[in-house]
Design a protein around this motif. Sequence first.
Motif, short mmCIF file in Angstrom:
data_model
loop_
_atom_site.label_atom_id
_atom_site.label_comp_id
_atom_site.label_asym_id
_atom_site.label_seq_id
_atom_site.Cartn_x
_atom_site.Cartn_y
_atom_site.Cartn_z
N GLU A 124 -21.73 2.83 -28.16
CA GLU A 124 -20.75 3.49 -29.02
C GLU A 124 -19.92 4.48 -28.21
N GLY A 125 -20.57 5.15 -27.27
CA GLY A 125 -19.83 6.06 -26.40
C GLY A 125 -18.85 5.33 -25.50
N MET A 126 -19.16 4.05 -25.21
CA MET A 126 -18.27 3.25 -24.37
C MET A 126 -17.10 2.68 -25.17
N HIS A 127 -17.05 2.95 -26.49
CA HIS A 127 -15.94 2.46 -27.30
C HIS A 127 -14.62 3.02 -26.80
N ARG A 128 -14.65 4.27 -26.33
CA ARG A 128 -13.42 4.85 -25.77
C ARG A 128 -12.96 4.06 -24.56
N THR A 129 -13.92 3.59 -23.77
CA THR A 129 -13.58 2.79 -22.61
C THR A 129 -12.92 1.48 -23.03
N GLU A 130 -13.50 0.81 -24.04
CA GLU A 130 -12.92 -0.45 -24.50
C GLU A 130 -11.51 -0.24 -25.03
N THR A 131 -11.27 0.89 -25.72
CA THR A 131 -9.93 1.21 -26.20
C THR A 131 -8.98 1.38 -25.02
N ALA A 132 -9.48 2.04 -23.97
CA ALA A 132 -8.65 2.22 -22.78
C ALA A 132 -8.33 0.88 -22.13
N LEU A 133 -9.28 -0.06 -22.15
CA LEU A 133 -9.06 -1.36 -21.54
C LEU A 133 -7.88 -2.07 -22.20
N SER A 134 -7.81 -2.02 -23.53
CA SER A 134 -6.71 -2.68 -24.22
C SER A 134 -5.38 -2.01 -23.88
N ARG B 157 -1.73 7.42 -14.83
CA ARG B 157 -2.63 8.22 -15.68
C ARG B 157 -3.84 7.39 -16.13
N ASN B 158 -3.61 6.12 -16.47
CA ASN B 158 -4.72 5.27 -16.90
C ASN B 158 -5.68 4.97 -15.74
N ALA B 159 -5.15 4.89 -14.53
CA ALA B 159 -6.02 4.68 -13.37
C ALA B 159 -6.93 5.89 -13.16
N GLU B 160 -6.39 7.08 -13.35
CA GLU B 160 -7.21 8.28 -13.25
C GLU B 160 -8.28 8.30 -14.34
N PHE B 161 -7.89 7.91 -15.57
CA PHE B 161 -8.84 7.86 -16.67
C PHE B 161 -9.93 6.82 -16.42
N ALA B 162 -9.54 5.65 -15.88
CA ALA B 162 -10.52 4.60 -15.58
C ALA B 162 -11.54 5.09 -14.57
N LEU C 213 -15.51 5.35 -15.29
CA LEU C 213 -16.48 4.68 -14.43
C LEU C 213 -17.60 5.65 -14.03
N ASP C 214 -17.22 6.85 -13.65
CA ASP C 214 -18.22 7.86 -13.28
C ASP C 214 -19.13 8.18 -14.47
N ARG C 215 -18.53 8.32 -15.66
CA ARG C 215 -19.31 8.67 -16.85
C ARG C 215 -20.28 7.56 -17.21
N VAL C 216 -19.80 6.31 -17.25
CA VAL C 216 -20.65 5.19 -17.65
C VAL C 216 -21.76 4.97 -16.63
N GLU C 217 -21.43 5.07 -15.34
CA GLU C 217 -22.44 4.89 -14.30
C GLU C 217 -23.54 5.94 -14.42
#
Length: 292
Positions: A250-260, A209-214, A218-222
């Motif tokens: 700030e929008g990438m904060h969700r990504t950083e949370t996902a990284l942890s 599930r996390n791989a799908e979210f990542a 990636l698509d969103r940030v790019e």
Amino acid sequence: MPRSAGVLDYLKRALLSRWNLLLLFGGATAALLSPWPDALLPLVGAGELLYLGGLISMPRFRQAVDAEVAAQNRVAVAAARPPVQSVSQTLGGLAGDAQQRFIALRRRCLEMRGIAQAGRSGGASTTTDLWTPALDRLLYGFLRLLVQQNSLRRFLASTSEQELSSRLDELKQKLTSAQATGEDRMIHSLQESVEIAEQRLDNYRKGIRNAEFAGLELDRVETKIQALIELAANRQDPDLLSSQVDAAAEGMHRTETALSQLQQVTGLADALDDDVPAILDPPARQDARDGA
């Protein structure tokens, strides 16, 4: 610690300008050699103060000094505490498709920055240097996510859900047999083994599930980075990019949370430093360009 440009920086740059020093010393010398030095020297000083005040009030001049201070900060940080890994080393650890994806996005950023430089006159090359720290910050966030996606891919490739499920079923069968015979030592050992197998299977499913979210992140940030640089280049306004980077980060904060979360699942430590390295203009390239 990185610092921002202030009034003292503006005054220093204006005062130490080659033409200003030439005119200042020339005027002071002429006043001293004249018959009225007591009257002319204060006039030279007053003219210098008016010049300095007028120059530092110009937005373009302050932007040029801001860009110089920002460049000095990047070099100082890199010299004082270089990143754990260079960008090239980090890219070397990624899969080929991830490498190409990052390189293509970096090339797009350079292209848009070049368009903005070409479309501006006067101090354009200096002013658009304000883009560099903002773009480095966004690109580094994108690179961090690529690294985590790469770690997840390796984690998922190390086993399979079918293999983990089969191992769990096998342990459950052994536990049932041990419970039938009443052997307490076997029962306790197998119960713990079943719990561990269930955790491994649950972690693997979370990894999927996390791989799908990542991939979605990636698509969103790019897309966000491309939209920002294209808008800023079209407006030919480097300040536009700088002002929107905070919102994008700030929008990438969700990504950083996902990284942890990914680190907890995979057990892999983040190999990247928190300090943003020079990505668009690496220090070695800057040194070569400055020496040319």
